[in-house]
Design a protein around this motif. Structure first.
Motif, PDB file in Angstrom:
ATOM      1  N   GLY A 193       0.860  -1.186   0.000  1.00  0.00           N
ATOM      2  CA  GLY A 193       0.000   0.000   0.000  1.00  0.00           C
ATOM      3  C   GLY A 193       0.884   1.220   0.000  1.00  0.00           C
ATOM      4  N   PRO A 194       0.446   2.299   0.628  1.00  0.00           N
ATOM      5  CA  PRO A 194       1.305   3.471   0.694  1.00  0.00           C
ATOM      6  C   PRO A 194       2.594   3.128   1.425  1.00  0.00           C
ATOM      7  CG  PRO A 194      -0.526   3.655   2.241  1.00  0.00           C
ATOM      8  CD  PRO A 194      -0.807   2.472   1.375  1.00  0.00           C
ATOM      9  N   ASN A 195       3.670   3.750   0.987  1.00  0.00           N
ATOM     10  CA  ASN A 195       4.958   3.493   1.606  1.00  0.00           C
ATOM     11  C   ASN A 195       5.082   4.261   2.906  1.00  0.00           C
ATOM     12  OD1 ASN A 195       8.183   3.196   1.290  1.00  0.00           O
ATOM     13  ND2 ASN A 195       6.997   1.809  -0.006  1.00  0.00           N
ATOM     14  N   LEU A 196       5.247   3.533   4.003  1.00  0.00           N
ATOM     15  CA  LEU A 196       5.333   4.188   5.309  1.00  0.00           C
ATOM     16  C   LEU A 196       6.795   4.397   5.675  1.00  0.00           C
ATOM     17  CD1 LEU A 196       2.611   2.060   7.157  1.00  0.00           C
ATOM     18  CD2 LEU A 196       2.297   4.212   5.920  1.00  0.00           C
ATOM     19  N   ALA A 197       7.082   5.532   6.276  1.00  0.00           N
ATOM     20  CA  ALA A 197       8.479   5.822   6.623  1.00  0.00           C
ATOM     21  C   ALA A 197       8.576   6.644   7.896  1.00  0.00           C
ATOM     22  CB  ALA A 197       9.148   6.589   5.477  1.00  0.00           C
ATOM     23  N   LEU A 198       9.712   6.516   8.537  1.00  0.00           N
ATOM     24  CA  LEU A 198       9.973   7.303   9.735  1.00  0.00           C
ATOM     25  C   LEU A 198      10.309   8.735   9.335  1.00  0.00           C
ATOM     26  CD1 LEU A 198      12.221   4.835  11.799  1.00  0.00           C
ATOM     27  CD2 LEU A 198       9.774   5.232  12.028  1.00  0.00           C
ATOM     28  N   GLU A 199      10.114   9.660  10.246  1.00  0.00           N
ATOM     29  CA  GLU A 199      10.464  11.062  10.028  1.00  0.00           C
ATOM     30  C   GLU A 199      11.957  11.160   9.717  1.00  0.00           C
ATOM     31  OE1 GLU A 199       8.240  13.760  10.259  1.00  0.00           O
ATOM     32  OE2 GLU A 199       9.962  14.849   9.451  1.00  0.00           O
ATOM     33  N   LYS A 200      12.772  10.498  10.556  1.00  0.00           N
ATOM     34  CA  LYS A 200      14.202  10.389  10.247  1.00  0.00           C
ATOM     35  C   LYS A 200      14.659   8.976  10.627  1.00  0.00           C
ATOM     36  CE  LYS A 200      15.951  12.334  14.585  1.00  0.00           C
ATOM     37  NZ  LYS A 200      14.826  12.797  15.370  1.00  0.00           N
ATOM     38  N   PRO A 201      15.646   8.443   9.887  1.00  0.00           N
ATOM     39  CA  PRO A 201      16.075   7.077  10.161  1.00  0.00           C
ATOM     40  C   PRO A 201      16.487   6.919  11.627  1.00  0.00           C
ATOM     41  CG  PRO A 201      17.310   8.032   8.325  1.00  0.00           C
ATOM     42  CD  PRO A 201      16.483   9.123   8.901  1.00  0.00           C
ATOM     43  N   THR A 202      15.971   5.917  12.277  1.00  0.00           N
ATOM     44  CA  THR A 202      16.263   5.703  13.690  1.00  0.00           C
ATOM     45  C   THR A 202      16.587   4.231  13.901  1.00  0.00           C
ATOM     46  OG1 THR A 202      14.568   7.341  14.148  1.00  0.00           O
ATOM     47  CG2 THR A 202      15.406   6.128  16.033  1.00  0.00           C
ATOM     48  N   GLU A 203      17.673   3.995  14.582  1.00  0.00           N
ATOM     49  CA  GLU A 203      18.062   2.625  14.913  1.00  0.00           C
ATOM     50  C   GLU A 203      17.409   2.273  16.250  1.00  0.00           C
ATOM     51  OE1 GLU A 203      19.930  -0.785  13.720  1.00  0.00           O
ATOM     52  OE2 GLU A 203      19.740   1.060  12.548  1.00  0.00           O
ATOM     53  N   LEU A 204      16.566   1.238  16.247  1.00  0.00           N
ATOM     54  CA  LEU A 204      15.864   0.892  17.487  1.00  0.00           C
ATOM     55  C   LEU A 204      16.526  -0.292  18.180  1.00  0.00           C
ATOM     56  CD1 LEU A 204      12.147   1.070  16.302  1.00  0.00           C
ATOM     57  CD2 LEU A 204      13.391   2.789  17.592  1.00  0.00           C
ATOM     58  N   ILE A 205      16.324  -0.367  19.478  1.00  0.00           N
ATOM     59  CA  ILE A 205      16.825  -1.497  20.246  1.00  0.00           C
ATOM     60  C   ILE A 205      15.713  -2.557  20.264  1.00  0.00           C
ATOM     61  CG2 ILE A 205      17.620  -2.238  22.528  1.00  0.00           C
ATOM     62  CD1 ILE A 205      18.541   0.694  22.992  1.00  0.00           C
ATOM     63  N   SER A 206      16.064  -3.802  19.949  1.00  0.00           N
ATOM     64  CA  SER A 206      15.052  -4.862  19.879  1.00  0.00           C
ATOM     65  C   SER A 206      14.292  -5.011  21.182  1.00  0.00           C
ATOM     66  CB  SER A 206      15.713  -6.207  19.555  1.00  0.00           C
ATOM     67  OG  SER A 206      16.077  -6.246  18.214  1.00  0.00           O
ATOM     68  N   GLU A 207      13.001  -5.278  21.050  1.00  0.00           N
ATOM     69  CA  GLU A 207      12.154  -5.519  22.225  1.00  0.00           C
ATOM     70  C   GLU A 207      11.054  -6.498  21.836  1.00  0.00           C
ATOM     71  OE1 GLU A 207      10.734  -1.562  23.115  1.00  0.00           O
ATOM     72  OE2 GLU A 207       9.289  -1.630  21.501  1.00  0.00           O
ATOM     73  N   ALA A 208      10.255  -6.889  22.827  1.00  0.00           N
ATOM     74  CA  ALA A 208       9.222  -7.885  22.579  1.00  0.00           C
ATOM     75  C   ALA A 208       8.185  -7.380  21.579  1.00  0.00           C
ATOM     76  CB  ALA A 208       8.541  -8.257  23.892  1.00  0.00           C
ATOM     77  N   VAL A 209       7.612  -8.296  20.831  1.00  0.00           N
ATOM     78  CA  VAL A 209       6.494  -7.978  19.948  1.00  0.00           C
ATOM     79  C   VAL A 209       5.312  -8.855  20.377  1.00  0.00           C
ATOM     80  CG1 VAL A 209       7.900  -7.261  17.986  1.00  0.00           C
ATOM     81  CG2 VAL A 209       7.285  -9.673  18.233  1.00  0.00           C
ATOM     82  N   ALA A 210       4.135  -8.588  19.807  1.00  0.00           N
ATOM     83  CA  ALA A 210       2.948  -9.344  20.211  1.00  0.00           C
ATOM     84  C   ALA A 210       2.151  -9.766  18.977  1.00  0.00           C
ATOM     85  CB  ALA A 210       2.088  -8.497  21.141  1.00  0.00           C
ATOM     86  N   PHE A 211       1.219 -10.673  19.178  1.00  0.00           N
ATOM     87  CA  PHE A 211       0.280 -11.096  18.132  1.00  0.00           C
ATOM     88  C   PHE A 211      -0.458  -9.829  17.684  1.00  0.00           C
ATOM     89  CE2 PHE A 211      -2.967 -14.818  17.320  1.00  0.00           C
ATOM     90  CZ  PHE A 211      -2.972 -14.514  15.968  1.00  0.00           C
ATOM     91  N   GLY A 212      -0.321  -9.464  16.413  1.00  0.00           N
ATOM     92  CA  GLY A 212      -1.008  -8.274  15.918  1.00  0.00           C
ATOM     93  C   GLY A 212      -0.172  -7.010  15.886  1.00  0.00           C
ATOM     94  N   SER A 213       1.102  -7.100  16.283  1.00  0.00           N
ATOM     95  CA  SER A 213       1.966  -5.914  16.169  1.00  0.00           C
ATOM     96  C   SER A 213       2.113  -5.565  14.686  1.00  0.00           C
ATOM     97  CB  SER A 213       3.360  -6.187  16.736  1.00  0.00           C
ATOM     98  OG  SER A 213       3.334  -6.313  18.137  1.00  0.00           O
ATOM     99  N   VAL A 214       1.935  -4.290  14.350  1.00  0.00           N
ATOM    100  CA  VAL A 214       2.122  -3.856  12.962  1.00  0.00           C
ATOM    101  C   VAL A 214       3.464  -3.148  12.902  1.00  0.00           C
ATOM    102  CG1 VAL A 214       1.150  -2.607  11.007  1.00  0.00           C
ATOM    103  CG2 VAL A 214      -0.367  -3.484  12.790  1.00  0.00           C
ATOM    104  N   GLN A 215       4.464  -3.852  12.372  1.00  0.00           N
ATOM    105  CA  GLN A 215       5.787  -3.249  12.316  1.00  0.00           C
ATOM    106  C   GLN A 215       6.142  -2.878  10.887  1.00  0.00           C
ATOM    107  OE1 GLN A 215       8.352  -6.250  14.069  1.00  0.00           O
ATOM    108  NE2 GLN A 215       8.608  -7.281  12.107  1.00  0.00           N
ATOM    109  N   VAL A 216       6.993  -1.879  10.761  1.00  0.00           N
ATOM    110  CA  VAL A 216       7.329  -1.377   9.426  1.00  0.00           C
ATOM    111  C   VAL A 216       8.840  -1.455   9.207  1.00  0.00           C
ATOM    112  CG1 VAL A 216       7.122   0.558   7.822  1.00  0.00           C
ATOM    113  CG2 VAL A 216       5.364   0.225   9.578  1.00  0.00           C
TER     114      VAL A 216
END
Lengths: 232, 326
Positions: free
Chosen positions: B225-248
Motif C-alpha cells: 500500500g502506501p509506503n510508510l516511513a519514519l520522520e528520520k532514520p532511527t536505529e531501534l533497540i530490539s524488544e518484545a512484539v505481540a500477536f497483531g503488532s504492525v511493524q514497518v
C-alpha cells in the motif's frame, strides 16, 4: 527509579528502563523480571525481558492497563539493591574455522589479523547474555571486542547449521536451530542451546556470563557423539 | 482415528499456543483464529483449550475410522462429508469410514476442525501446537501429510451419549457464524513508535487501503500500500512484539505479526491490532484488502472483555443443549 510505560496492544505493557544498552539498565531489566515472576500477580501471563525493556503480557479480563501500570510502578519501587540476582557462568566450547567456521578468514582479513588472533580475542572476551530472542534459545551476547567486529554478509545464507557461532557487527552469538542468517560464521559448538524437552528449553538465559573456549575438531566430535548417545 | 488421505496445503495441529516460553525465544504458535477454534471445541463439548486441526485454504482429505462428533468453524472451505456439502458452526456426527473433504475456499482462509475428545498428540512445553519452524510439537512437528494417522483423545460420557442419541448426521442447532469480510476494517491501537513516523505515514495508515501480499503466512501478513516511513532514520533497540503488532521495516511495507511471530523485533511498530479483530486478519487471503481504523486502548480492552462474555454466553447455551443429550 525512572521508567516509562507504553501499551503493547491490549494484552501487554512494555516497561522501558533505559534508552541504551548498558550494564545498569540490564540489571534493572533482570531485577524487574525476577521480581514479577516471584510475585506472580493474578493478571500476569508472561514476561519477556529484552535489552532495555521488560514486556509483560497480562489478562485484560483480570486487570485493565491502568491497574497493571499502577501495580508495576509499585513493584519498581521495590527494586532495591538488596534483591539478590544470581549470575551463572557458562562455558561454551567452540571448534573454530574449517567447515564449521567458513568466515573465520574473512573476519581476520577484515580486521588485519590472523585467524589465530581472531580466536584468541574471541575466547578472551567478557561476555554476558542481554536477551534471548529471534529463534528459540538464540542469545544476543554483548561484550565482544571491536577488534574482531565484522559486517553482516551482503546476502544471508539460506541455511546455517544449528550450533554455529557467528559475528555480526560487534555482537556474537550462536544459532540454536538451523535457520537462514547473515552473520559471519567462525565456528561451531557441540553443545545444544535449544532443549525443547527440558523444563527450561534454553541453555542460556538473559544475564548469564559466557566464556568461549576453543576445542579441537576431535574433541568436538567426541562431545557431539556423547551428547547424541545421551539423547537416544 | 483420523486417517489422512491427503494433507492439503497446510493442515497442522494447534491449540491456544505456548505461554511462558517466549523469554527463551520460543514462539507462541497456536491457532491463527482463536475465536473460531474455541467455538469449534465448545460446539462438540470439548474444553476450548483442546487441540484442533487448523486447515488452510486447500483442505485435506480425512477418513474417520470410528463414529465421532466434529465441528467446523472459521473460514468456509466448502466442506463435504462423503461428497455431500455439510454445514459449519454446528455439531456433526461423523460415521465410521466416512470421508471429509474440502473444496473451493469461499470466504475466509482457515477452518478449524474440532473432534470430540480433542486431537491427541503429546504436549511439549505445555502445548500441543505445532512449532513448524523448529519442527517440534503437534504431530511430529510438521503439517499433516498423506498416510498420517491422528488420534483423538477419549470422549466424555456426555459426548458418547450424544453420539448414540443422534442418528442424523447434523444436529439441529447452530452457533451464529462469524462474518468475515472481503475488505475488513481492522482496528489498531497506536504503536509505541507511532510518533516516529512522518506526517504522511501517520495519516495514510488510517486513510489508505492495504493489500495482503503473497509473502504472508502464519508468521506474518505482509501488506502492500502506501509506503510508510519514519520522520528520520532511527536505529531501534530490539524488544518484545505481540500477536497483531504492525511493524514497518525499512522497505516501508507494514507486516502484521501473527501466531508464529518471532518473540522480539527491532522494527518500529506503527500500531497494534485490537485482539478482537485478529480473526479477521487470520481469515484474509493473498490479494485481499484491508483498512485500518484507530481504536483507543480502553475501547480495545472493553471489546475484548465483551467478546469473552459473549463466548461465556455461547458456552452456557451449548450446555443447555447438552442437557438434552443426557
Amino acid at each position: 527509579m525512572k521508567a516509562s510505560f507504553s501499551p503493547l496492544g491490549d494484552q501487554a505493557i512494555a516497561v522501558e528502563l533505559g534508552n541504551k544498552i548498558d550494564e545498569e539498565t540490564e540489571k534493572q531489566v533482570r531485577k524487574l523480571s525476577v521480581l514479577l515472576e516471584s510475585r506472580q500477580p493474578e493478571w500476569l501471563i508472561e514476561v519477556i525481558p529484552a535489552f532495555t525493556t521488560v514486556s509483560v503480557f497480562y489478562d485484560p479480563c483480570v486487570a485493565t492497563y491502568d491497574v497493571v501500570k499502577m501495580e508495576m510502578k509499585e513493584l519498581l519501587e521495590q527494586l532495591g539493591e538488596d534483591l539478590p540476582i544470581q549470575s551463572r557462568t557458562i562455558e561454551i566450547p567452540v571448534c573454530y574455522g574449517g567447515e564449521f567456521g567458513p568466515d573465520l578468514e574473512f573476519v581476520a582479513q577484515h580486521n588485519n589479523l590472523t585467524a589465530r588472533e581472531v580466536i584468541e580475542i574471541h575466547t578472551s572476551g567478557d561476555y554476558s547474555v542481554h536477551m534471548i530472542g529471534f529463534a528459540p534459545g538464540f542469545p544476543f551476547i554483548g561484550g565482544m571486542s571491536e577488534k574482531i567486529a565484522a559486517p553482516r554478509r551482503d546476502s544471508p545464507r539460506l541455511r546455517i547449521p544449528e550450533r554455529t557461532v557467528g559475528i555480526a557487527g560487534n555482537q556474537t552469538g550462536a544459532y540454536p536451530i538451523e535457520t537462514p542468517g547473515g552473520w559471519q560464521l567462525i565456528g561451531r559448538t557441540p553443545i545444544r542451546l535449544f532443549r525443547p524437552e527440558d523444563d527450561i528449553p534454553s541453555l542460556l538465559q538473559a544475564g548469564d556470563r559466557i566464556i568461549f573456549k576453543e576445542i579441537s575438531e576431535r574433541a568436538y566430535y567426541e562431545w557431539e557423539e556423547e551428547q547424541n548417545a545421551e539423547n537416544t | 482415528m483420523l486417517k489422512i488421505l491427503k494433507g492439503g496445503l497446510q493442515t497442522s495441529v494447534q491449540d491456544l499456543g505456548r505461554t511462558g516460553f517466549q523469554k527463551y525465544g520460543v514462539i507462541a504458535s497456536g491457532v491463527m483464529d482463536p475465536f473460531a477454534h474455541r467455538l469449534a471445541n465448545l460446539i462438540v463439548g470439548n474444553d476450548e483449550r483442546f487441540a484442533t486441526l487448523e486447515i488452510s485454504l486447500v483442505g485435506p482429505k480425512i477418513q474417520f475410522t470410528e463414529d465421532t462428533l466434529i465441528a467446523l468453524c472459521g473460514g468456509d472451505l466448502s466442506p463435504k462429508m462423503d461428497g455431500t456439502a455439510i454445514k459449519m458452526w454446528r455439531m456433526l456426527v461423523m460415521k465410521k469410514d466416512s470421508i471429509l473433504t474440502f473444496g473451493e475456499p469461499r470466504i475466509g482462509a482457515r477452518c478449524y476442525l474440532a473432534v470430540a475428545g480433542g486431537i491427541k498428540v503429546a504436549e511439549l512445553m505445555g502445548s500441543r501446537s505445532t512449532y513448524l519452524r523448529a519442527g517440534i510439537g503437534g504431530f511430529q512437528g510438521r503439517s499433516l501429510a498423506k498416510g498420517d494417522e491422528i488420534h483423538s483423545d477419549e470422549m466424555t460420557p456426555l459426548q458418547v451419549k450424544a453420539l448414540k442419541r443422534n442418528s442424523e448426521s447434523e444436529f439441529d442447532w447452530l452457533i451464529p457464524p462469524v462474518r468475515y469480510f472481503e475488505e475488513p476494517i481492522i482496528r489498531i491501537i497506536k504503536g509505541k513508535q507511532f510518533d516516529l513516523f512522518n506526517d504522511s505515514s501517520k495519516e495514510q495508515i488510517f486513510t489508505e487501503a492495504f493489500t495482503v501480499s503473497g509473502n504472508s503466512d502464519r508468521m506474518g501478513y505482509r501488506l502492500e500500500g502506501p509506503n510508510l516511513a519514519l520522520e528520520k532514520p532511527t536505529e531501534l533497540i530490539s524488544e518484545a512484539v505481540a500477536f497483531g503488532s504492525v511493524q514497518v521495516p525499512s522497505d516501508g511495507n507494514p507486516i502484521i505479526l501473527m501466531a508464529d511471530r518471532q518473540t522480539t523485533g527491532g522494527y518500529p511498530k506503527i500500531g497494534q491490532v485490537a485482539s478482537v479483530d485478529l480473526p479477521l486478519i487470520a481469515q484474509l487471503k493473498q490479494g485481499q484488502g484491508l483498512r485500518f481504523k484507530e481504536i483507543s486502548l480502553v475501547d480495545a480492552q472493553q471489546r475484548l472483555i465483551e467478546q469473552e462474555q459473549h463466548i461465556r454466553e455461547i458456552k452456557a447455551s451449548i450446555q443447555l443443549k447438552q442437557e438434552e443429550w443426557k
